[in-house]
Design an enzyme around this catalytic site. Structure first.
Site, mmCIF file in Angstrom:
data_model
loop_
_atom_site.group_PDB
_atom_site.id
_atom_site.type_symbol
_atom_site.label_atom_id
_atom_site.label_comp_id
_atom_site.label_asym_id
_atom_site.label_seq_id
_atom_site.Cartn_x
_atom_site.Cartn_y
_atom_site.Cartn_z
ATOM 1 N N HIS A 120 0.869 -1.182 0.000
ATOM 2 C CA HIS A 120 0.000 0.000 0.000
ATOM 3 C C HIS A 120 0.908 1.235 0.000
ATOM 4 C CE1 HIS A 120 -2.888 2.921 1.599
ATOM 5 N NE2 HIS A 120 -3.851 2.067 1.313
ATOM 6 N N ASP A 198 2.649 -4.584 8.141
ATOM 7 C CA ASP A 198 1.467 -3.754 7.885
ATOM 8 C C ASP A 198 0.243 -4.612 8.206
ATOM 9 O OD1 ASP A 198 -0.719 -2.453 6.865
ATOM 10 O OD2 ASP A 198 0.110 -2.126 4.857
ATOM 11 N N GLN A 201 -4.975 -4.830 6.967
ATOM 12 C CA GLN A 201 -5.987 -5.815 6.565
ATOM 13 C C GLN A 201 -5.887 -7.092 7.407
ATOM 14 O OE1 GLN A 201 -8.262 -4.999 4.287
ATOM 15 N NE2 GLN A 201 -7.287 -3.129 3.576
ATOM 16 N N LYS A 224 -10.697 0.003 9.943
ATOM 17 C CA LYS A 224 -10.888 -1.199 9.129
ATOM 18 C C LYS A 224 -11.280 -2.388 10.000
ATOM 19 C CE LYS A 224 -7.983 -0.238 5.110
ATOM 20 N NZ LYS A 224 -7.803 1.196 5.136
ATOM 21 N N CYS A 363 -4.674 2.411 -3.858
ATOM 22 C CA CYS A 363 -3.429 2.864 -3.239
ATOM 23 C C CYS A 363 -2.279 1.887 -3.460
ATOM 24 C CB CYS A 363 -3.600 3.166 -1.745
ATOM 25 S SG CYS A 363 -4.801 4.427 -1.428
#
Lengths: 405, 137
Positions: A120, A198, A201, A224, A363
């Site tokens: 991302h 990261d 998600q 999220k 993104c």
């Protein structure tokens, strides 16, 4: 997991769009919020609101206690060692900007950072900026034809020069699940690099145990994972956080201030300048409680079975190209394209069926460029989505293709 | 026909379609009629920024009036830019600059005409007005 019961907790899912019941399949961009979170935030403003860490009166003490308690909730959620390791940010993007600025301060020209080809922009641009400033080299792990990380390529990139590895845990494009533990072992055997994951998600969908994974930092986005916008978390190992310099100055992050200089508060407050988004943090605490009540094991199982169903359903749609990990287990995220149909046309037409998906490069522009695609449209499933939502998506896509070709 | 008259005509036509899907289908039809955009004009200079798809708008001046050619790689955006080009083509730079018609308000086109400043339609209109204002005194 009883999805029809879960749907009832999310008031927005009752609404109609263009005269059709809403089919929300864009949780990869942001999740919807349960009543528990919405009400908790509204209650704070109605009953407790006062700035944290300042007042010596009841309201401020109550708000401060609720706010600080979220660190404990989050510590348990990801199995951190200490609540001092939970740094609040305004989101994942700020988390990466903070880490990229702070961790590169003492790096030397020619030192290396490893990212992947499918990051991302939030886990790319802050490193590009830092690399330019300190003359660092960024290497990118290749994504193979199965839309997974090429681990032997990763192995070949690692060396003593590698100082930072920052990789997506679950891809917002292909649903790819990174082999985090394998990576962390490889990193440790070949370098002294910090390993950042990261979790934007990953954390909403899967049980994450930062100690078991052997990582050094985790970036999390609150909105999220059923929480409000404007709140995120950076988890870092205590001893590393203590050695790091703050990036933002002012407000809560100080110990003592003189005209010429200042000293810093201990972690975590050292990194949290200004009035924090405490109501959002409290909202996030309730989002975690909601997920804990379902159990992350059940959330993960639901994601896996929904992904399997959606995959087989979408694979049967004629002419649909699906960019999705071929591994047995992957996230319930599908980037798609159809030859001769622009993804923005597709998402606009799907909206007329009440189906909300995102179109664009999500993104992740360099990876789209690599695939020679300007854009894709993307569907992501979450706890409040069921097989029927993907049935509606598949038949709506078929209907729209007819109009757009 | 003045700019406002052309807008009123489109407004009338669009109002015949009660639901968004039919309105988009109408735009797609308009896009399909607009098929003579020269490939060699698909260059950065003529690109409209701020659209999800690639959109091109090329101005031409003939006898003190402006004419616009347009294209896009997405059908709905192309339909929209075709409408906007038709509305402002054949008008003087002054009339274009002075036109205060708010397309976002006039056409009920749902999500594709949201009034966000970075929205595609806003950028298309701005490109046309910027060109026209470069030609006024």
């Amino acid at each position: 997991m009883n999805v029809s019961e879960i749907k009832k907790d999310f008031p927005i899912l009752k609404r109609e769009v263009n005269g059709k019941p809403l089919t929300y399949l864009d949780s990869g961009a942001t999740s919807q919020k349960p009543n528990l979170v919405i009400d908790a935030m509204s209650d704070i403003y109605k009953e407790n609101n006062a700035n944290v860490h300042r007042g010596t009166y009841v309201l401020s003490a109550e708000t401060t206690q609720k706010y600080e308690n979220v660190r404990n909730i989050f510590k348990d959620f990801i199995n951190a060692n200490s609540s001092d390791e939970i740094i609040f940010t305004k989101g994942c993007t700020e988390g990466f900007n903070f880490l990229a600025n702070s961790l590169t301060k003492n790096l030397e020209s020619g030192d290396e950072i490893i990212l992947s080809e499918i990051e991302h922009h939030a886990n790319l641009i802050p490193w590009q900026m830092a690399a330019k400033k300190h003359n660092l080299k960024i290497n990118f792990v290749k994504i193979n034809k199965n839309f997974n990380l090429d681990m032997s390529h990763f192995d070949s990139l690692l060396s003593k020069k590698t100082k930072i590895v920052s990789i997506v845990g679950e891809s917002n494009i292909s649903g790819m699940l990174t082999e985090i533990k394998n990576m962390s072992e490889l990193i440790k055997s070949k370098s002294n690099a910090y390993f950042i994951v990261d979790g934007a998600q990953l954390v909403p969908h899967r049980k994450v145990d930062v100690q078991k994974l052997g990582i050094d930092f985790l970036c999390v986005s609150g909105h999220k994972m059923l929480g409000p916008t404007g709140i995120g978390v950076v988890w870092g190992k205590k001893e590393i956080l203590e050695s790091m310099e703050p990036v933002y100055g002012g407000g809560d992050m100080i110990e003592e201030v003189f005209y010429e200089s200042a000293t810093w508060a201990p972690i975590p407050h050292k990194f949290e300048a200004g009035t924090p988004p405490y109501v959002e943090a409290i909202g996030l605490g309730f989002a975690v409680e909601y997920l804990n009540n379902l159990t992350m094991e059940a959330v993960e199982e639901h994601s896996n079975s929904l992904r399997d169903y959606a995959k087989s359903k979408l694979e049967n749609v004629e002419g649909l190209n699906i960019i999705h990990s071929t591994s047995d287990i992957a996230g319930c995220t599908f980037a798609m394209s159809i030859d001769g149909v622009h993804s923005s046309d597709m998402s606009i037409m799907l909206d007329t069926h009440g189906v909300a998906v995102r179109s664009g490069h999500h993104c992740v522009q360099p990876f789209h460029r690599k695939l020679e695609l300007d854009s894709t449209f993307r569907a992501t499933g979450y706890i409040y989505n069921d097989e029927r939502d993907f049935d509606i998506l598949a038949s709506a896509i078929e209907d729209c293709v007819g109009l757009l070709k | 026909m003045s700019i406002q008259e052309k807008i009123d005509n489109y407004k009338k036509t669009l109002s015949l379609f009660p639901n968004p899907q039919e309105k988009y289908q109408y735009l797609i039809e308009q896009a399909k009629f607009n098929d003579d955009f020269p490939e060699n004009l698909k260059i950065d200079e003529f690109k409209v920024n701020g659209c999800q798809s690639q959109v091109w708008l090329v101005p031409e001046e003939q006898n003190n009036k402006l004419y616009f050619k347009s294209d896009s790689d997405a059908l709905i955006a192309k339909g929209l830019v075709t409408l906007i080009s038709t509305i402002y083509s054949g008008e003087t730079a002054n009339d274009i600059v002075n036109s205060e018609a708010d397309l976002m308000e006039e056409f009920e086109l749902g999500v594709i005409l949201s009034p966000a400043r970075r929205n595609g339609a806003f950028s298309m209109l701005k490109k046309i007005k910027d060109f026209a204002s470069g030609l006024t005194d």
